[in-house]
Design an enzyme around this catalytic site. Sequence first.
Site, mmCIF file in Angstrom:
data_model
loop_
_atom_site.group_PDB
_atom_site.id
_atom_site.type_symbol
_atom_site.label_atom_id
_atom_site.label_comp_id
_atom_site.label_asym_id
_atom_site.label_seq_id
_atom_site.Cartn_x
_atom_site.Cartn_y
_atom_site.Cartn_z
ATOM 1 N N SER A 132 0.567 -1.392 0.212
ATOM 2 C CA SER A 132 0.145 -0.061 0.256
ATOM 3 C C SER A 132 1.162 1.618 0.160
ATOM 4 O O SER A 132 2.031 1.352 0.642
ATOM 5 C CB SER A 132 -1.294 -0.091 0.978
ATOM 6 O OG SER A 132 -1.758 1.084 1.152
ATOM 7 N N TYR A 174 -1.140 0.012 9.889
ATOM 8 C CA TYR A 174 -1.260 -0.537 8.687
ATOM 9 C C TYR A 174 -0.234 -0.328 7.892
ATOM 10 O O TYR A 174 0.015 -1.041 7.894
ATOM 11 C CB TYR A 174 -2.549 -0.120 8.515
ATOM 12 C CG TYR A 174 -2.487 -0.401 7.072
ATOM 13 C CD1 TYR A 174 -3.137 -1.256 5.979
ATOM 14 C CD2 TYR A 174 -2.228 -0.001 5.764
ATOM 15 C CE1 TYR A 174 -3.738 -2.066 5.268
ATOM 16 C CE2 TYR A 174 -2.773 0.145 4.350
ATOM 17 C CZ TYR A 174 -3.398 -0.901 4.376
ATOM 18 O OH TYR A 174 -4.285 -1.773 2.997
ATOM 19 N N LYS A 199 3.087 -2.479 6.232
ATOM 20 C CA LYS A 199 3.137 -2.442 4.742
ATOM 21 C C LYS A 199 4.664 -2.262 4.688
ATOM 22 O O LYS A 199 5.023 -2.503 3.939
ATOM 23 C CB LYS A 199 2.039 -1.177 4.130
ATOM 24 C CG LYS A 199 0.914 -1.666 3.844
ATOM 25 C CD LYS A 199 0.627 -3.455 3.626
ATOM 26 C CE LYS A 199 -0.911 -3.680 3.445
ATOM 27 N NZ LYS A 199 -1.613 -4.943 2.924
#
Length: 123
Positions: free
Chosen positions: A15, A28, A32
């Site tokens: 991402s 998150y 990533k």
Amino acid sequence: MKARGKGGSIVNLSSVAGMIGIKDHLVYGATKAALDNMTKVWALELGPHNIRVNSVNPTVTLTEMGEVGWSDPAVRDPWLAQHPLRRFCQPHDVAHTVLYLLSDKSDMITGAILPIDGGLTCV
């Protein structure tokens, strides 16, 4: 792939959150970013076996879940305004990039962290 001795290609789905800081996305983004680093390490380790490893890093992708999560203009519009192309990804944008990286047409690309982000990471 190593056992077959014929090489191949691995594409990790990451991402843009692994490339830039996004408020309220600490865990998150950290996971990533870790995957992006793993991509580079695996490219180094598997390259001698003719195995390429790359990562694609899309921005918001308008899957069914993405459509719901980004439907509120108060949330969507400020984030979208940061994208020079002024749009989010469609699933086919990601799929086409993955297909390219899996194909022999990208046979000299390994260790790449490729944003699919309409220019978001340029600003």
